[in-house]
Design a protein around this motif. Structure first.
Motif, PDB file in Angstrom:
ATOM      1  N   VAL A  25     -34.281  58.862 -32.297  1.00  0.00           N
ATOM      2  CA  VAL A  25     -33.943  57.962 -33.523  1.00  0.00           C
ATOM      3  C   VAL A  25     -34.359  56.615 -33.082  1.00  0.00           C
ATOM      4  O   VAL A  25     -34.016  55.955 -32.117  1.00  0.00           O
ATOM      5  N   CYS A  26     -35.129  56.009 -33.908  1.00  0.00           N
ATOM      6  CA  CYS A  26     -35.770  54.677 -33.712  1.00  0.00           C
ATOM      7  C   CYS A  26     -34.761  53.686 -33.896  1.00  0.00           C
ATOM      8  O   CYS A  26     -33.970  53.572 -35.071  1.00  0.00           O
ATOM      9  N   CYS A  27     -34.492  52.770 -32.963  1.00  0.00           N
ATOM     10  CA  CYS A  27     -33.413  51.731 -33.105  1.00  0.00           C
ATOM     11  C   CYS A  27     -34.061  50.405 -32.688  1.00  0.00           C
ATOM     12  O   CYS A  27     -33.573  49.471 -32.275  1.00  0.00           O
ATOM     13  N   ASN A  28     -35.644  50.359 -32.945  1.00  0.00           N
ATOM     14  CA  ASN A  28     -36.069  48.952 -32.584  1.00  0.00           C
ATOM     15  C   ASN A  28     -35.699  47.945 -33.598  1.00  0.00           C
ATOM     16  O   ASN A  28     -35.290  48.301 -34.795  1.00  0.00           O
ATOM     17  N   ARG A  29     -35.631  46.805 -33.026  1.00  0.00           N
ATOM     18  CA  ARG A  29     -35.180  45.715 -33.922  1.00  0.00           C
ATOM     19  C   ARG A  29     -36.248  44.542 -33.637  1.00  0.00           C
ATOM     20  O   ARG A  29     -36.530  44.157 -32.710  1.00  0.00           O
ATOM     21  N   ARG A  30     -36.698  43.947 -34.997  1.00  0.00           N
ATOM     22  CA  ARG A  30     -37.541  43.067 -35.011  1.00  0.00           C
ATOM     23  C   ARG A  30     -36.739  41.765 -35.663  1.00  0.00           C
ATOM     24  O   ARG A  30     -35.703  42.116 -36.155  1.00  0.00           O
ATOM     25  N   PRO A  31     -37.268  40.548 -35.292  1.00  0.00           N
ATOM     26  CA  PRO A  31     -36.775  39.509 -35.878  1.00  0.00           C
ATOM     27  C   PRO A  31     -36.614  39.469 -37.597  1.00  0.00           C
ATOM     28  O   PRO A  31     -37.442  40.143 -38.214  1.00  0.00           O
ATOM     29  N   ARG A  42     -32.372  48.353 -40.819  1.00  0.00           N
ATOM     30  CA  ARG A  42     -32.093  49.177 -41.858  1.00  0.00           C
ATOM     31  C   ARG A  42     -30.899  50.103 -41.670  1.00  0.00           C
ATOM     32  O   ARG A  42     -30.622  51.254 -42.206  1.00  0.00           O
ATOM     33  N   GLY A  43     -30.329  49.996 -40.330  1.00  0.00           N
ATOM     34  CA  GLY A  43     -28.914  50.860 -40.121  1.00  0.00           C
ATOM     35  C   GLY A  43     -29.215  51.987 -39.145  1.00  0.00           C
ATOM     36  O   GLY A  43     -28.386  52.943 -39.013  1.00  0.00           O
ATOM     37  N   SER A  44     -30.398  51.849 -38.554  1.00  0.00           N
ATOM     38  CA  SER A  44     -30.750  53.162 -37.660  1.00  0.00           C
ATOM     39  C   SER A  44     -29.582  53.421 -36.571  1.00  0.00           C
ATOM     40  O   SER A  44     -29.439  54.418 -36.030  1.00  0.00           O
ATOM     41  N   GLU A  45     -28.945  52.293 -35.852  1.00  0.00           N
ATOM     42  CA  GLU A  45     -28.268  52.530 -34.820  1.00  0.00           C
ATOM     43  C   GLU A  45     -26.887  53.240 -35.106  1.00  0.00           C
ATOM     44  O   GLU A  45     -26.489  54.011 -34.501  1.00  0.00           O
ATOM     45  N   GLY A  77     -38.595  53.123 -42.400  1.00  0.00           N
ATOM     46  CA  GLY A  77     -37.354  53.209 -41.815  1.00  0.00           C
ATOM     47  C   GLY A  77     -36.004  53.220 -42.688  1.00  0.00           C
ATOM     48  O   GLY A  77     -35.938  53.066 -43.707  1.00  0.00           O
ATOM     49  N   PRO A  78     -34.937  53.895 -41.737  1.00  0.00           N
ATOM     50  CA  PRO A  78     -34.884  54.251 -40.287  1.00  0.00           C
ATOM     51  C   PRO A  78     -35.714  55.836 -40.353  1.00  0.00           C
ATOM     52  O   PRO A  78     -35.725  56.515 -41.323  1.00  0.00           O
ATOM     53  N   THR A  79     -36.101  55.694 -39.102  1.00  0.00           N
ATOM     54  CA  THR A  79     -36.945  56.944 -38.759  1.00  0.00           C
ATOM     55  C   THR A  79     -36.531  57.830 -37.609  1.00  0.00           C
ATOM     56  O   THR A  79     -35.808  56.980 -36.578  1.00  0.00           O
ATOM     57  N   GLU A  85     -40.859  70.590 -32.390  1.00  0.00           N
ATOM     58  CA  GLU A  85     -41.737  70.601 -33.461  1.00  0.00           C
ATOM     59  C   GLU A  85     -42.534  69.417 -34.017  1.00  0.00           C
ATOM     60  O   GLU A  85     -43.613  69.644 -34.524  1.00  0.00           O
ATOM     61  N   GLY A  86     -42.173  68.028 -33.707  1.00  0.00           N
ATOM     62  CA  GLY A  86     -42.647  66.810 -34.094  1.00  0.00           C
ATOM     63  C   GLY A  86     -42.369  66.840 -35.630  1.00  0.00           C
ATOM     64  O   GLY A  86     -43.314  66.205 -35.966  1.00  0.00           O
ATOM     65  N   VAL A  87     -41.139  67.106 -36.184  1.00  0.00           N
ATOM     66  CA  VAL A  87     -41.135  66.965 -37.706  1.00  0.00           C
ATOM     67  C   VAL A  87     -40.304  65.160 -37.407  1.00  0.00           C
ATOM     68  O   VAL A  87     -39.218  65.122 -37.054  1.00  0.00           O
ATOM     69  N   TRP A  88     -40.985  64.641 -38.723  1.00  0.00           N
ATOM     70  CA  TRP A  88     -40.383  63.332 -38.931  1.00  0.00           C
ATOM     71  C   TRP A  88     -39.550  63.336 -40.132  1.00  0.00           C
ATOM     72  O   TRP A  88     -39.680  64.058 -40.873  1.00  0.00           O
ATOM     73  N   TYR A  89     -38.429  62.490 -40.116  1.00  0.00           N
ATOM     74  CA  TYR A  89     -37.509  62.125 -40.954  1.00  0.00           C
ATOM     75  C   TYR A  89     -37.323  60.743 -41.333  1.00  0.00           C
ATOM     76  O   TYR A  89     -37.307  60.297 -40.550  1.00  0.00           O
ATOM     77  N   SER A  90     -36.761  60.552 -42.417  1.00  0.00           N
ATOM     78  CA  SER A  90     -36.352  58.929 -42.811  1.00  0.00           C
ATOM     79  C   SER A  90     -34.990  59.075 -43.601  1.00  0.00           C
ATOM     80  O   SER A  90     -34.634  59.075 -44.744  1.00  0.00           O
ATOM     81  N   PRO A  91     -33.917  59.363 -42.847  1.00  0.00           N
ATOM     82  CA  PRO A  91     -32.548  59.264 -43.048  1.00  0.00           C
ATOM     83  C   PRO A  91     -31.988  58.036 -43.576  1.00  0.00           C
ATOM     84  O   PRO A  91     -32.255  56.970 -42.691  1.00  0.00           O
ATOM     85  N   LYS A  92     -31.391  57.710 -44.714  1.00  0.00           N
ATOM     86  CA  LYS A  92     -30.976  56.408 -45.187  1.00  0.00           C
ATOM     87  C   LYS A  92     -29.168  56.521 -45.089  1.00  0.00           C
ATOM     88  O   LYS A  92     -28.713  55.459 -45.000  1.00  0.00           O
ATOM     89  N   THR A  93     -28.406  57.919 -45.027  1.00  0.00           N
ATOM     90  CA  THR A  93     -27.105  57.858 -45.386  1.00  0.00           C
ATOM     91  C   THR A  93     -26.802  58.770 -44.235  1.00  0.00           C
ATOM     92  O   THR A  93     -27.464  59.749 -43.718  1.00  0.00           O
ATOM     93  N   ARG A  94     -25.421  58.767 -44.121  1.00  0.00           N
ATOM     94  CA  ARG A  94     -24.831  59.758 -43.357  1.00  0.00           C
ATOM     95  C   ARG A  94     -24.965  61.220 -43.786  1.00  0.00           C
ATOM     96  O   ARG A  94     -25.105  62.319 -43.144  1.00  0.00           O
ATOM     97  N   ASP A  95     -24.860  61.136 -45.285  1.00  0.00           N
ATOM     98  CA  ASP A  95     -25.241  62.546 -45.877  1.00  0.00           C
ATOM     99  C   ASP A  95     -26.611  63.336 -45.439  1.00  0.00           C
ATOM    100  O   ASP A  95     -26.866  64.428 -45.242  1.00  0.00           O
TER     101      ASP A  95
END
Length: 126
Positions: A25-31, A42-45, A77-79, A85-95
């Motif tokens: 899970v990407c948790c990178n933070r930019r300025p 965007r809330g990934s943490e 993001g969040p990504t 498998e190398g499958v990418w997702y972009s979740p925005k919510t807990r659901d």
């Protein structure tokens, strides 16, 4: 009596995977105000923390959920990406996280409505 000949392919075989699935899970933070944004902003943490707790509640064995640095798909993001498998997702919510856990890691399918695909690319820089 002849000596057994070693199979070179057997010696070169990879060891079995340590985890059946590894989620980054990407948790990178930019300025603030960076043109690409960042997954952490965007809330990934919080989504990562929730995913870890839910995976434990679901009793998912052999699944590791890790924080990652920049996965270079910031604009979506969040990504997160799930290997092997190398499958990418972009979740925005807990659901969304619940849908990914259920479809991909419990059922072995895909949460297609949350997947990033080859069509999710940035426009060329001008």
């Amino acid at each position: 009596m002849t000596d057994a000949v070693a199979d070179p392919a057997a010696d070169a075989a990879d060891p079995p995977p340590y985890f059946r699935a590894h989620v980054f899970v990407c948790c990178n933070r930019r300025p603030d105000g960076h043109r690409r944004g960042s997954c952490a902003a965007r809330g990934s943490e919080a989504l990562r923390d929730y995913m870890k707790a839910r995976a434990k509640e679901l009793g998912l064995k052999g699944v590791r959920i890790n924080q990652a640095g920049c996965l270079d798909r910031c604009e979506f993001g969040p990504t997160l990406v799930i290997y092997p498998e190398g499958v990418w997702y972009s979740p925005k919510t807990r659901d969304d996280v619940d849908a990914i856990l259920q479809a991909h890691l419990v059922e072995g399918g895909r949460a297609r409505h949350l997947m990033l695909t080859e069509q999710d690319v940035l426009p060329p820089k001008s």
